[in-house]
Design a protein around this motif. Structure first.
Motif, PDB file in Angstrom:
ATOM      1  N   SER A 164      31.347  -8.398  -2.437  1.00 36.01           N
ATOM      2  CA  SER A 164      31.919  -8.222  -1.173  1.00 36.01           C
ATOM      3  C   SER A 164      31.534  -7.071  -0.395  1.00 36.01           C
ATOM      4  N   LEU A 165      30.190  -6.716  -0.413  1.00 32.46           N
ATOM      5  CA  LEU A 165      29.409  -5.891   0.366  1.00 32.46           C
ATOM      6  C   LEU A 165      28.997  -6.567   1.634  1.00 32.46           C
ATOM      7  N   SER A 166      28.860  -5.746   2.554  1.00 33.51           N
ATOM      8  CA  SER A 166      28.557  -6.345   3.999  1.00 33.51           C
ATOM      9  C   SER A 166      26.728  -6.535   3.666  1.00 33.51           C
ATOM     10  N   GLY A 167      26.192  -7.477   4.258  1.00 34.40           N
ATOM     11  CA  GLY A 167      24.931  -8.019   3.982  1.00 34.40           C
ATOM     12  C   GLY A 167      23.931  -6.905   3.973  1.00 34.40           C
TER      13      GLY A 167
ATOM     14  N   PHE B 144      41.198  -5.291   3.182  1.00 32.64           N
ATOM     15  CA  PHE B 144      40.767  -5.960   2.007  1.00 32.64           C
ATOM     16  C   PHE B 144      41.150  -4.833   0.946  1.00 32.64           C
ATOM     17  N   PHE B 145      42.207  -5.337  -0.003  1.00 37.54           N
ATOM     18  CA  PHE B 145      42.760  -4.359  -1.098  1.00 37.54           C
ATOM     19  C   PHE B 145      43.040  -3.205  -0.239  1.00 37.54           C
ATOM     20  N   HIS B 146      43.992  -3.273   0.671  1.00 43.33           N
ATOM     21  CA  HIS B 146      44.400  -1.899   1.357  1.00 43.33           C
ATOM     22  C   HIS B 146      43.234  -1.158   1.912  1.00 43.33           C
TER      23      HIS B 146
HETATM   24  N1  LIG Z   1      36.039 -10.268   0.668  1.00 40.52           N
HETATM   25  C1  LIG Z   1      35.934  -8.950   0.664  1.00 40.52           C
HETATM   26  N2  LIG Z   1      36.633  -7.927  -0.152  1.00 40.52           N
HETATM   27  C2  LIG Z   1      36.479  -6.703  -0.110  1.00 40.52           C
HETATM   28  N3  LIG Z   1      35.732  -6.132   0.966  1.00 40.52           N
HETATM   29  C3  LIG Z   1      35.310  -6.920   1.869  1.00 40.52           C
HETATM   30  C4  LIG Z   1      35.180  -8.419   1.598  1.00 40.52           C
HETATM   31  N4  LIG Z   1      34.337  -9.087   2.726  1.00 40.52           N
HETATM   32  C5  LIG Z   1      34.052  -7.673   3.507  1.00 40.52           C
HETATM   33  N5  LIG Z   1      34.405  -6.626   2.858  1.00 40.52           N
HETATM   34  C6  LIG Z   1      34.185  -5.318   3.711  1.00 40.52           C
HETATM   35  O1  LIG Z   1      34.615  -5.232   4.805  1.00 40.52           O
HETATM   36  C7  LIG Z   1      33.451  -4.497   5.467  1.00 40.52           C
HETATM   37  C8  LIG Z   1      32.944  -5.169   6.781  1.00 40.52           C
HETATM   38  O2  LIG Z   1      32.201  -6.258   6.083  1.00 40.52           O
HETATM   39  P1  LIG Z   1      31.305  -7.422   6.943  1.00 40.52           P
HETATM   40  O3  LIG Z   1      30.730  -8.249   6.130  1.00 40.52           O
HETATM   41  O4  LIG Z   1      32.269  -7.883   8.130  1.00 40.52           O
HETATM   42  O5  LIG Z   1      30.251  -6.387   7.955  1.00 40.52           O
HETATM   43  P2  LIG Z   1      29.107  -6.520   8.846  1.00 40.52           P
HETATM   44  O6  LIG Z   1      29.607  -5.739  10.055  1.00 40.52           O
HETATM   45  O7  LIG Z   1      29.002  -8.222   9.050  1.00 40.52           O
HETATM   46  O8  LIG Z   1      27.777  -5.810   8.303  1.00 40.52           O
HETATM   47  P3  LIG Z   1      26.288  -6.432   8.005  1.00 40.52           P
HETATM   48  O9  LIG Z   1      25.630  -6.153   9.471  1.00 40.52           O
HETATM   49  O10 LIG Z   1      25.705  -5.535   7.090  1.00 40.52           O
HETATM   50  O11 LIG Z   1      26.323  -7.879   7.848  1.00 40.52           O
HETATM   51  C9  LIG Z   1      32.395  -4.086   4.501  1.00 40.52           C
HETATM   52  O12 LIG Z   1      33.002  -2.635   4.055  1.00 40.52           O
HETATM   53  C10 LIG Z   1      32.622  -4.692   3.424  1.00 40.52           C
HETATM   54  O13 LIG Z   1      32.520  -4.188   2.128  1.00 40.52           O
END
Ligand SMILES: Nc1ncnc2c1ncn2[C@@H]1O[C@H](COP(=O)(O)OP(=O)(O)OP(=O)(O)O)[C@@H](O)[C@H]1O
Ligand SMILES: [Mg+2]
Lengths: 500, 314
Positions: free
Chosen positions: A398-401, A16-18
């Motif tokens: 866009s942060l993970s949950g 995502f964005f590099h």
């Molecule tokens: N649409 C987006 N734009 C930019 N960054 C994103 C986007 N979606 C996810 N990310 C980034 O990608 C990374 C992985 O996110 P992801 O949601 O897959 O994590 P996860 O393993 O499901 O975490 P969690 O257990 O907290 O749900 C994170 O650093 C997140 O900030």
């Protein structure tokens, strides 16, 4: 388990964005297995699943489904092929009925004009719900249901279709123990029917109870896949965080002081009545109970987000008149809500803007924001809570949950509240981060703050509380000291047992 | 990533500016009279009234609301000020009272919306009619003329400041103050927060009601300011002044890239949006396009802008 995988993902890359969030992940899934996907917050679990179901497009890599290469461009495509998802964040349209939500986008229609078969849809959805052992009226607007019930609708929706692969991204985060039991029964049945299930959760007990295999992701890489029977808790945690984590709950050495916060006969007609309790300085009061017992409503009332119909609240001997949340904040009360998407965060704003909102007074002078100070504090918070973000300006959307949850937590640390109310504070947070949050809770209470922690996770209630208050149908059924608290006592009181 | 995503953001934000440049170039090629200093100052002066209203509208729309009553507030503010001037009141005092009246009308909107829990569209639709009616009552349906011959009042609409028309100066001052409020103050933060998620803002301790009342008051004040500028320029107050101005203001905000669902947007975009509308009006006039067709073109441009914006967002 059959010998050919139904889903095989090879060398998946995604940026995502590099910023590369998936760095060549391999993952295979067999029919009739429940396969856990684990990893810290931000490890890339949800992103991997979004690639599988066509929400995101991978930059590199291949997906084979039933031995054939596929590229889905939308979740609908994937669903047609039999891959259904229950997302981490709820997707319920509040004004539509339960049945309408369940049939959204695949309504049953009459003939060429597409008139809706409402009766049939209502009946069918009622059947699905009954199959899950849930008593919800299918013509009720979905918005009137609790978060847990809404979650069950999503599950019912997913298994209503002819599903061969079911992806569950933290489905139990908002469910009660009883609902989880039902869910596991359904999952076992599906497994017997040959459905392959991908199960994402941060709750270790569940993983070991229900899953056949566990794949761990760390920083966008696959670390390995283990059979549940031949591995253990420590090994998985170590794979996830890359180091030994030690005890799950940090040692709690509480020094409890004088009485600080008193709630006296608080009532809200029809929801809860005569709630009386106190919290002392430096104390963590755990609040247990079943979903729908009224715990959240009590906390919202204390915080001024709901009107009370009677009762008094005082802090440090002073009676408080709280009509709006800002009155509560001014008095020194902070509130971490259970639903971060609707109540906790402003998704379109940045990490910085979200963190700062309750603290705007601290970071401004005569109404003008002191940006330098604000930025500095934000960066401190990001470090302190180990929020995984590209920087203070990233949109929280866009942060993970789990990282979103940390932002919600961080918001309230700035006001240095005397009393912090936490409603499901570690929902969707990974083991490492959970421990960090527990440590912060300890640190706060050591500094003399008081905490009320509403939680549906009994290990958490037992691990962190100095006293446990149990709510059943809007009444306090027990207040138990730490030494006397155990699972049986709490469950008994939570289901309406006698007062101890 | 931070820098890159920010950079990306500014490329997106360039959209309205590129649109303005493009339209200007096309008009400059088609009409030799377009790109002259006189004409440009003329355009700016015409734009200023709409821009001043649209700035307020930006605040309202950012909170997720809408204000349909701006044109009526303009008219009533204008009439009240003119009435006071005609009765011989000190012009500065008359202007200040006129502005205050505008702010109060805006506050009334805010109170109805927050305390009465009426949707902004409905609330301001009602007050739009009420304020217009009051204007007609006050003026008896006739223009108020014979205002003061005070130089300072004449300056507001007709004067120049180092060669720049005074309304343009007013617009720029308003712009910088409002830009500052939106970007640098806790009030501005609150505006974005409420529009982004009202529930979360409330639970974070923002005084949502008060903030909204502030926002509508600002819009009322700015509408009255536009009204007073117009009054001075025409040296009279027209009871039907400002009819349908709310539409141009909303158009300017939307053209500038602010989201109608609130929480996202910027006041610079609104300035550009107002300029696009002004330039189009002026250019089409110069090209002798009939005013009927002008409407079609204007509507088309707004639609195009919004569609392009959609594309980028996807
Ligand atoms: N649409 C987006 N734009 C930019 N960054 C994103 C986007 N979606 C996810 N990310 C980034 O990608 C990374 C992985 O996110 P992801 O949601 O897959 O994590 P996860 O393993 O499901 O975490 P969690 O257990 O907290 O749900 C994170 O650093 C997140 O900030
Ligand atoms: Mg996730």
């Amino acid at each position: 388990m059959k010998n050919t995988p139904i889903v095989e993902m090879k060398n998946i890359h995604k940026s995502f964005f590099h910023v590369e969030v998936l760095k060549g992940v391999d993952f295979s899934l067999y029919p009739g297995e429940i396969h856990a996907l684990m990893g810290e917050n931000g490890a890339g679990k949800s992103t991997l699943m979004k690639i599988l179901t066509g929400i995101h497009k991978s930059d590199e890599g291949e997906i084979d489904y039933k031995g054939e290469k596929v590229t889905y461009t939308s979740p609908k495509d994937a669903e047609k092929d039999g891959i259904a998802v229950i997302h981490q964040e709820l997707n319920i349209i509040p004004y539509l009925s339960v049945a309408e939500n369940m049939f959204l986008g695949k309504e049953l229609k009459h003939g060429p004009f597409g008139l809706l078969k409402n009766k049939e849809m209502n009946k069918k959805s009622q059947e699905y719900l009954n199959r899950l052992g849930i008593t919800i009226d299918s013509i009720k607007p979905a918005g009137e249901l609790s978060v847990g019930q809404q979650q069950m609708i999503e599950i019912a929706r997913a298994i209503a279709a002819d599903t061969e692969v079911l992806i569950m991204d933290e489905p139990t985060a908002a469910l009660t123990d009883r609902e989880i039991d039902t869910l596991f029964k359904v999952m076992n049945q599906l497994r017997k029917d040959g459905v392959a299930i991908i199960y994402i959760s941060h709750r270790m007990e569940e993983i070991f109870k229900i899953c056949d295999r566990i794949t761990v992701l760390r920083d966008g890489q696959s670390i390995g896949t283990k059979e549940t029977l031949t591995t253990d808790f420590e090994e998985i945690v170590k794979m996830m965080v890359g180091r030994e984590l030690g005890e799950r709950f940090p040692k709690r050495t509480s020094t409890i002081g004088e009485n600080r916060f008193v709630v006296d006969n608080l009532s809200h007609e029809g929801i809860f009545e005569n709630i009386t309790f106190n919290v002392r300085k430096g104390e963590i009061l755990g609040v247990a109970g079943l979903m729908g017992a009224g715990r959240t409503e009590i906390m919202e009332t204390i915080f001024g987000a709901r009107k009370k119909s009677g009762g008094r609240i005082s802090l440090d001997g002073k009676e408080l008149t709280i009509r709006k949340p800002h009155h509560a904040i001014k008095a020194g009360i902070g509130f971490i809500t259970e639903d971060r998407k609707d109540e906790g965060l402003i998704l379109g704003l940045s990490v910085r803007e979200n963190l700062v909102i309750p603290n705007l007074k601290t970071f401004s002078k005569t109404g003008i924001v002191k940006e330098k100070k604000e930025k500095q504090w934000t960066e401190e918070m990001i470090l302190k809570l180990r929020i995984k973000t590209s920087g203070p300006e990233q949109e929280v959307k866009s942060l993970s949950g789990g990282n979103q949850q940390k932002v919600v937590f961080g918001k309230w640390l700035g006001i240095e509240p005397k009393l912090l109310i936490l409603d499901e504070p570690t929902r969707g947070v990974d083991v490492g981060a959970k421990k960090e949050i527990y440590s912060i809770m300890n640190e706060l209470t050591e500094r003399g703050f008081s905490i009320i922690m509403v939680s549906s996770e009994l290990p958490e209630i037992l691990g962190m509380s100095d006293r446990v208050m149990v709510i059943h149908e809007g009444k306090v059924t027990a207040i138990i000291d730490r030494e006397d608290a155990n699972q049986e006592k709490i469950m008994e009181a939570a289901t309406g047992g006698v007062r101890t | 990533m931070n820098k890159i995503s920010k950079g990306l953001g500014s490329v997106q934000k360039l959209g309205p500016v590129l649109g303005l440049v493009l339209i200007t170039i096309i008009l400059a090629i088609m009409s030799p009279n377009f790109l002259t200093v006189d004409n440009i100052l003329n355009v700016l002066r015409q734009v200023s009234i709409n821009a001043i209203i649209a700035f307020g509208m930006t605040f309202v729309i950012l909170t997720g609301g809408i204000d349909l009553s701006v044109g009526s507030i303009l008219a009533l503010g204008s009439a009240l000020t003119a009435g006071m001037l005609a009765s011989g009141m000190d012009p500065i005092l008359a202007v200040l009272i006129g502005l205050l009246a505008g702010a109060i009308m805006g506050l009334i909107n805010g109170v109805i919306i927050t305390k009465g829990k009426v949707a902004p569209f409905i609330a301001t639709l009602a007050t739009m009619t009420i304020f217009r009616g009051l204007t007609l009552v006050y003026t008896d349906g006739r223009p108020i003329t014979g205002l003061s011959d005070s130089i300072s009042f004449q300056m507001i609409g007709k004067g120049y400041f180092f060669g720049i028309p005074f309304p343009v100066v007013t617009m720029l001052i308003a712009y910088f103050i409002l830009f500052f409020i939106l970007r640098k103050t806790t009030f501005g933060r609150g505006v974005y927060a409420i529009g982004g998620n009202e529930e979360a803002s409330l639970l974070s301790g923002l005084k949502v009601d008060r903030l909204k009342m502030g926002v509508y008051s600002i819009t009322g004040l700015l509408s009255a300011l536009a009204g007073i500028t117009l009054t001075s320029r025409l040296n009279s107050a027209q009871p039907t002044a400002g009819v349908s101005y709310e539409l141009d203001a909303i158009a300017a905000v939307v053209l500038g890239g602010t989201s109608l669902s609130g929480g996202r947007g910027w006041i610079f975009g609104t300035l550009i949006g107002a300029l696009i509308i002004g330039v189009l009006n002026n250019g089409l006039n110069l090209l002798n396009v009939s005013s009927f067709y002008q409407q079609v073109v204007k509507g088309g441009v707004i639609l195009l802008a919004v569609l392009l914006d959609r594309k980028k967002a996807a």
